[in-house]
Design a protein around this motif. Sequence first.
Motif, PDB file in Angstrom:
ATOM      1  N   UNK A  31       0.767  -1.308  -0.006  1.00  0.00           N
ATOM      2  CA  UNK A  31       0.138   0.018   0.056  1.00  0.00           C
ATOM      3  C   UNK A  31       0.780   1.364   0.185  1.00  0.00           C
ATOM      4  N   UNK A  32       2.264   1.102  -0.204  1.00  0.00           N
ATOM      5  CA  UNK A  32       3.221   2.198  -0.153  1.00  0.00           C
ATOM      6  C   UNK A  32       3.116   3.114  -1.439  1.00  0.00           C
ATOM      7  N   UNK A  33       2.946   2.485  -2.331  1.00  0.00           N
ATOM      8  CA  UNK A  33       3.303   3.264  -3.716  1.00  0.00           C
ATOM      9  C   UNK A  33       1.827   3.063  -4.623  1.00  0.00           C
ATOM     10  N   UNK A  34       1.823   4.164  -5.355  1.00  0.00           N
ATOM     11  CA  UNK A  34       0.629   4.422  -6.306  1.00  0.00           C
ATOM     12  C   UNK A  34       0.919   4.570  -7.852  1.00  0.00           C
ATOM     13  N   UNK A  35       0.608   3.685  -8.650  1.00  0.00           N
ATOM     14  CA  UNK A  35       0.751   3.828  -9.994  1.00  0.00           C
ATOM     15  C   UNK A  35      -0.418   3.979 -10.751  1.00  0.00           C
ATOM     16  N   UNK A  36      -0.659   5.099 -11.653  1.00  0.00           N
ATOM     17  CA  UNK A  36      -2.093   5.050 -12.265  1.00  0.00           C
ATOM     18  C   UNK A  36      -2.482   3.726 -12.954  1.00  0.00           C
ATOM     19  N   UNK A  37      -3.802   3.345 -12.838  1.00  0.00           N
ATOM     20  CA  UNK A  37      -4.249   2.101 -13.611  1.00  0.00           C
ATOM     21  C   UNK A  37      -4.532   1.066 -12.557  1.00  0.00           C
ATOM     22  N   UNK A  38      -3.389   0.481 -11.755  1.00  0.00           N
ATOM     23  CA  UNK A  38      -3.879  -0.391 -10.838  1.00  0.00           C
ATOM     24  C   UNK A  38      -4.051   0.411  -9.589  1.00  0.00           C
ATOM     25  N   UNK A  39      -3.674   1.574  -9.476  1.00  0.00           N
ATOM     26  CA  UNK A  39      -3.936   2.308  -7.983  1.00  0.00           C
ATOM     27  C   UNK A  39      -5.562   2.882  -8.079  1.00  0.00           C
ATOM     28  N   UNK A  40      -6.188   2.725  -9.036  1.00  0.00           N
ATOM     29  CA  UNK A  40      -7.422   3.432  -9.114  1.00  0.00           C
ATOM     30  C   UNK A  40      -8.556   2.280  -9.097  1.00  0.00           C
TER      31      UNK A  40
END
Length: 251
Positions: A31-40
């Motif tokens: 839960x530490x990293x946000x990457x567009x696509x998988x994070x939404x």
Amino acid sequence: MHEIFINFRTKGGKEIAYRCEEALTDRFGPDSVFLAGGGIALGDDFTQALPRAVRRSRVLLVIIDEQWLDAPDPKRPGRRALANAQDWVRREIEEAFDSGVLVVPLLVGRKLEQIDPHRLPKPIEQLAVCQYARVQSRTFATDLASLGDRLVQQVPGLAGMDSQKSERAPDSAEGNPAVRNDHQSGGIGHVGGSVGTFVGESHSPMHTGSGDMISHHEIGDKATYFAGDNVGGIRHQYGQRHRRTRRDDDQ
């Protein structure tokens, strides 16, 4: 809350972005990293989810490759994507600056130079003076480990999530890295005066180089002691020390 938001341009930076996500997630948790696509989440309005995710992050990692600055605007040929105020890479960087998020440019490759601020849109020209890190394909693992170490020092929230914290030796009181020595018994003593080397306890042969040496090993009433330049053997004495008397001298 995601601590690190990875900002990248799909063409040119996607592969590095996913490698960074994998390395940083392995170190700091899923839960530490946000990457567009998988994070939404499915069904979420990404036009609101992306700015919100940036604001809630502590670090915006901007992946910058050689084509990043002059990448074309897909909606208007002949114009740079960064010139479009609706370009998502630009919007995420603007949001980070406006929200006080730490922005870290990550330059991809050995030859890429720091960005010329005059070539950036004014709302994000500050990016050119942000201290950057660098990553290369052949040294990727080492580069990401170094990046993680630096982020831990600057972002308190990451320190508690760091899976590698047990592998790093704690800093000394003076702020210098401490020396790590596993399987050690005894240690270095504090000795007044001028001596070469003092060893409190040693369980194996050792050589200290030139200079005087003092060694002292005590177990109960048994002791070994030698001083000065040692030439020849070393005398060991065990048990109670025998006091010499006049009767002994007369015999």
